[in-house]
Motif scaffolding. Structure first.
Motif, PDB file in Angstrom:
ATOM      1  N   CYS A 190       0.862  -1.176   0.000  1.00 11.20           N
ATOM      2  CA  CYS A 190       0.000   0.000   0.000  1.00 11.20           C
ATOM      3  C   CYS A 190       0.904   1.233   0.000  1.00 11.20           C
ATOM      4  O   CYS A 190       1.971   1.215   0.617  1.00 11.20           O
ATOM      5  CB  CYS A 190      -0.887  -0.019   1.246  1.00 11.20           C
ATOM      6  SG  CYS A 190      -2.057   1.312   1.317  1.00 11.20           S
ATOM      7  N   LYS A 191       0.503   2.294  -0.689  1.00 10.93           N
ATOM      8  CA  LYS A 191       1.268   3.534  -0.676  1.00 10.93           C
ATOM      9  C   LYS A 191       1.243   4.128   0.730  1.00 10.93           C
ATOM     10  O   LYS A 191       0.235   4.061   1.417  1.00 10.93           O
ATOM     11  CB  LYS A 191       0.649   4.570  -1.613  1.00 10.93           C
ATOM     12  CG  LYS A 191       1.106   4.562  -3.028  1.00 10.93           C
ATOM     13  CD  LYS A 191       2.500   5.005  -3.162  1.00 10.93           C
ATOM     14  CE  LYS A 191       2.675   5.963  -4.310  1.00 10.93           C
ATOM     15  NZ  LYS A 191       4.081   6.175  -4.574  1.00 10.93           N
ATOM     16  N   THR A 192       2.362   4.732   1.156  1.00  7.68           N
ATOM     17  CA  THR A 192       2.396   5.398   2.452  1.00  7.68           C
ATOM     18  C   THR A 192       1.796   6.781   2.336  1.00  7.68           C
ATOM     19  O   THR A 192       1.729   7.353   1.261  1.00  7.68           O
ATOM     20  CB  THR A 192       3.832   5.524   3.000  1.00  7.68           C
ATOM     21  OG1 THR A 192       4.607   6.253   2.066  1.00  7.68           O
ATOM     22  CG2 THR A 192       4.444   4.172   3.256  1.00  7.68           C
ATOM     23  N   ARG A 193       1.395   7.332   3.447  1.00  4.15           N
ATOM     24  CA  ARG A 193       0.796   8.666   3.452  1.00  4.15           C
ATOM     25  C   ARG A 193       1.852   9.757   3.459  1.00  4.15           C
ATOM     26  O   ARG A 193       1.639  10.829   2.950  1.00  4.15           O
ATOM     27  CB  ARG A 193      -0.112   8.820   4.661  1.00  4.15           C
ATOM     28  CG  ARG A 193      -1.313   7.918   4.594  1.00  4.15           C
ATOM     29  CD  ARG A 193      -2.203   8.120   5.779  1.00  4.15           C
ATOM     30  NE  ARG A 193      -3.343   7.214   5.703  1.00  4.15           N
ATOM     31  CZ  ARG A 193      -4.288   7.170   6.588  1.00  4.15           C
ATOM     32  NH1 ARG A 193      -4.241   7.934   7.653  1.00  4.15           N
ATOM     33  NH2 ARG A 193      -5.278   6.329   6.452  1.00  4.15           N
ATOM     34  N   ASN A 194       3.005   9.484   4.055  1.00  2.00           N
ATOM     35  CA  ASN A 194       4.063  10.489   4.094  1.00  2.00           C
ATOM     36  C   ASN A 194       5.029  10.249   2.942  1.00  2.00           C
ATOM     37  O   ASN A 194       5.086   9.178   2.365  1.00  2.00           O
ATOM     38  CB  ASN A 194       4.795  10.475   5.432  1.00  2.00           C
ATOM     39  CG  ASN A 194       5.258   9.099   5.824  1.00  2.00           C
ATOM     40  OD1 ASN A 194       5.134   8.155   5.058  1.00  2.00           O
ATOM     41  ND2 ASN A 194       5.784   8.973   7.012  1.00  2.00           N
ATOM     42  N   ASP A 195       5.802  11.258   2.591  1.00  2.00           N
ATOM     43  CA  ASP A 195       6.719  11.126   1.458  1.00  2.00           C
ATOM     44  C   ASP A 195       8.155  11.340   1.916  1.00  2.00           C
ATOM     45  O   ASP A 195       8.805  12.305   1.558  1.00  2.00           O
ATOM     46  CB  ASP A 195       6.347  12.080   0.332  1.00  2.00           C
ATOM     47  CG  ASP A 195       6.168  13.507   0.805  1.00  2.00           C
ATOM     48  OD1 ASP A 195       6.019  13.711   2.016  1.00  2.00           O
ATOM     49  OD2 ASP A 195       6.204  14.415  -0.041  1.00  2.00           O
TER      50      ASP A 195
END
Length: 115
Positions: free
Chosen positions: A33-38
């Motif tokens: 799943c993509k993370t929310r922070n970059d």
């Protein structure tokens, strides 16, 4: 693992299992799943059930999965939550490191995690 942090929070596990994509191999399931922070890092975890064997064997399975991830880490995209779950039917006697490596690489390709 220089570009990776561990997943420790139960809410992150639940979020990845609920919202993410997955691919199945013969002995494992990989959830992403993509993370929310970059922050340009991946988050990684390995899950092994007690039905897979005693603690020594479970830890060996986890070490194998971490080692495969560490080898493939430089080739993977960043900003993903990655969870590797061993199937309950897998026992230490009927699996080898090569099988684990082949399954994880196959699942990573299927999920298009490679850059």
């Amino acid at each position: 693992m220089k570009f990776t942090l561990r997943i420790k929070k139960n809410r992150v596990f639940k979020y990845v299992f609920k919202k993410g994509k997955y691919a199945k191999g013969n002995s494992i399931i990989v959830h992403i799943c993509k993370t929310r922070n970059d922050n340009m890092k991946n988050f990684f975890a390995v899950c092994v059930s007690k039905k897979n064997g005693k603690s020594v064997k479970r830890n060996k399975l986890k070490r194998w999965a971490r080692e495969v991830y560490k080898i493939e880490e430089d080739k993977l995209k960043k900003n993903y939550n990655i969870i590797i779950v061993y199937k309950k039917s897998v026992t230490f006697e009927n699996i080898t490191y090569d099988i684990v490596k082949k399954d994880i690489v196959k699942c990573f390709k299927e999920l298009e995690l490679y850059e």
